[in-house]
Design an enzyme around this catalytic site. Sequence first.
Site, mmCIF file in Angstrom:
data_model
loop_
_atom_site.group_PDB
_atom_site.id
_atom_site.type_symbol
_atom_site.label_atom_id
_atom_site.label_comp_id
_atom_site.label_asym_id
_atom_site.label_seq_id
_atom_site.Cartn_x
_atom_site.Cartn_y
_atom_site.Cartn_z
ATOM 1 N N HIS A 174 0.853 -1.197 0.000
ATOM 2 C CA HIS A 174 0.000 0.000 0.000
ATOM 3 C C HIS A 174 0.887 1.244 0.000
ATOM 4 C CE1 HIS A 174 -3.952 1.968 1.566
ATOM 5 N NE2 HIS A 174 -3.206 2.860 0.940
ATOM 6 N N HIS A 227 1.753 5.094 -2.233
ATOM 7 C CA HIS A 227 1.346 6.094 -3.230
ATOM 8 C C HIS A 227 2.615 6.632 -3.873
ATOM 9 C CE1 HIS A 227 -2.810 6.043 -1.740
ATOM 10 N NE2 HIS A 227 -2.250 5.857 -0.549
ATOM 11 N N ARG A 257 2.612 8.489 -6.729
ATOM 12 C CA ARG A 257 2.296 9.838 -7.240
ATOM 13 C C ARG A 257 2.528 10.034 -8.724
ATOM 14 N NH1 ARG A 257 -0.796 10.506 -2.971
ATOM 15 N NH2 ARG A 257 0.252 11.232 -1.070
ATOM 16 N N ASN A 310 -4.450 6.470 -7.165
ATOM 17 C CA ASN A 310 -4.960 7.853 -7.085
ATOM 18 C C ASN A 310 -3.943 8.846 -7.652
ATOM 19 O OD1 ASN A 310 -3.264 7.355 -4.891
ATOM 20 N ND2 ASN A 310 -4.312 8.809 -3.563
ATOM 21 N N ASP A 357 -8.676 3.537 -3.594
ATOM 22 C CA ASP A 357 -8.057 4.028 -2.359
ATOM 23 C C ASP A 357 -7.856 5.537 -2.367
ATOM 24 O OD1 ASP A 357 -6.792 3.594 0.243
ATOM 25 O OD2 ASP A 357 -5.011 4.343 -0.753
ATOM 26 N N HIS A 400 -10.938 1.218 0.830
ATOM 27 C CA HIS A 400 -10.605 2.375 1.674
ATOM 28 C C HIS A 400 -11.916 2.727 2.365
ATOM 29 C CE1 HIS A 400 -8.793 6.443 2.571
ATOM 30 N NE2 HIS A 400 -10.083 6.707 2.676
ATOM 31 N N ASP A 448 1.203 2.545 3.850
ATOM 32 C CA ASP A 448 0.398 3.656 3.327
ATOM 33 C C ASP A 448 1.285 4.893 3.088
ATOM 34 O OD1 ASP A 448 -1.686 5.158 2.356
ATOM 35 O OD2 ASP A 448 -2.765 5.325 4.258
ATOM 36 N N HIS A 473 4.164 13.970 0.358
ATOM 37 C CA HIS A 473 3.706 15.292 -0.106
ATOM 38 C C HIS A 473 4.891 16.245 -0.040
ATOM 39 C CE1 HIS A 473 -0.528 14.131 0.034
ATOM 40 N NE2 HIS A 473 -0.314 13.598 1.220
ATOM 41 N N GLY A 532 -1.733 12.381 5.030
ATOM 42 C CA GLY A 532 -0.771 11.278 4.965
ATOM 43 C C GLY A 532 0.659 11.772 5.024
HETATM 44 ZN ZN LIG Z 1 -6.571 4.567 1.919
#
Ligand SMILES: [Zn+2]
Length: 427
Positions: A59, A61, A63, A93, A154, A181, A307, A311, A326
């Site tokens: 899990h 991200h 980006r 996402n 998610d 999610h 997760d 950023h 996050g």
């Molecule tokens: Zn999530």
Amino acid sequence: MLVRGGRIVDPRHRVDALRDIRLQGDRIVEIGEHLRLHPGEEIVEAAGWIVAPGFIDAHVHLREPGFEAKETLVTGSAAAVRGGFTALCAMPNTEPALDTAEVLARVSFPQASPERGIHARIFPIAAMTRARAGHELLDYASLLAAGAVAFSDDGSTVADARIMREALRALAALDRVAIAHAEDAAIKADGVMNDGIVSRRLGLPGSPASAEESIVARDIVLALETHARLHVAHVSTARSLELVAWARERGGRVTCEVTPHHLLLTDEAVEELGAGAKVNPPLRTAADTRTLRDAVRRGAVDFFASDHAPHTDDEKSGDIARAAVGFSGLEVAVGAYARALPDLPAIDFVALCSTRPVEILGLPGGTLDVGSPADLTMYSERPWRVESARFASKGHATPFEGWELPRRIEATVVAGRLAYMATPTRS
Ligand SMILES: [Zn+2]
């Protein structure tokens, strides 16, 4: 490559013993005691380390495409190997979302790609609905063919229960995992942290546990009806765990993951860190974190997942209401799991980081069998201090800044290549 003198931990075969491992090309070719070095072989001295099948963070991200200021496949995979992860599952996402075969193919690197600077394997998770908007199902078979390993919107919940039911039915027919999610947007409203004593003290709008639990309950009922494989992402409350257990007792094919921050931190962290502790689902109560840790010890949690949600510094500072949700997780996850659960047997720890996510998502690896991928995670019980300025990730926000963590990644091997080696310890 010969990895010599390490403590080999292979949960699939319940092996925990001192052995040498020989890698050739991208495979494990030999395991035994006192293997002889062949001419020209690279040697990794692993005495004092645990040598495990490559860890998978299911899990994260990354980006890309669309938010390359936060992270890229290159920086995210660099963070991965520093954190001990040989493979990542990348959430959809992005912009555009991972909802077509074309965009999925651009972020699918099941063999990694050192020549492009991508040092960990990347397995994309495709969107469950078009643009993750929750209205229109996708052609899951064609997304599977393009490299998807699971399906999720998610970051958002599929709000319409009828759409979720149809998606689960379609994925059940393909025997693929739907990742939920669980967060009811209407209940959550403008909540920026857990709804409770601390949010009231701080005068901040809260999102209650029921925003998560009501969706977990809904999706479990739908998964039981459709015989779908449902994986509940980032479980954060005691009742969510009870619901997962309830589903399993009834034969449900329901699994779940926990994050390092939900194992270690409570909503009190928001008081100290403000926007730096903003995450979805929010950090909960001390009773919730205790229950999550107990559930891991009991085997009621299927795997760990960070997760990882990087950023830019700007997006993560200032007013909590406007701050991004996050924080980075890849480079602290293994140490944080160990701090949360210091007494977990190595064989269980490795299963939660490697063998179980591999089994549930149908990925290669998760074992040290001869013939398996030459993906190794090597770690020691040397403590180290978190310094986010040293992260390879572009995202430097972490609620664990300055923490001492009791487990350190020493070396990471991906497809037979040494992708990361720690510098000799200074402590
Ligand atoms: Zn999530």
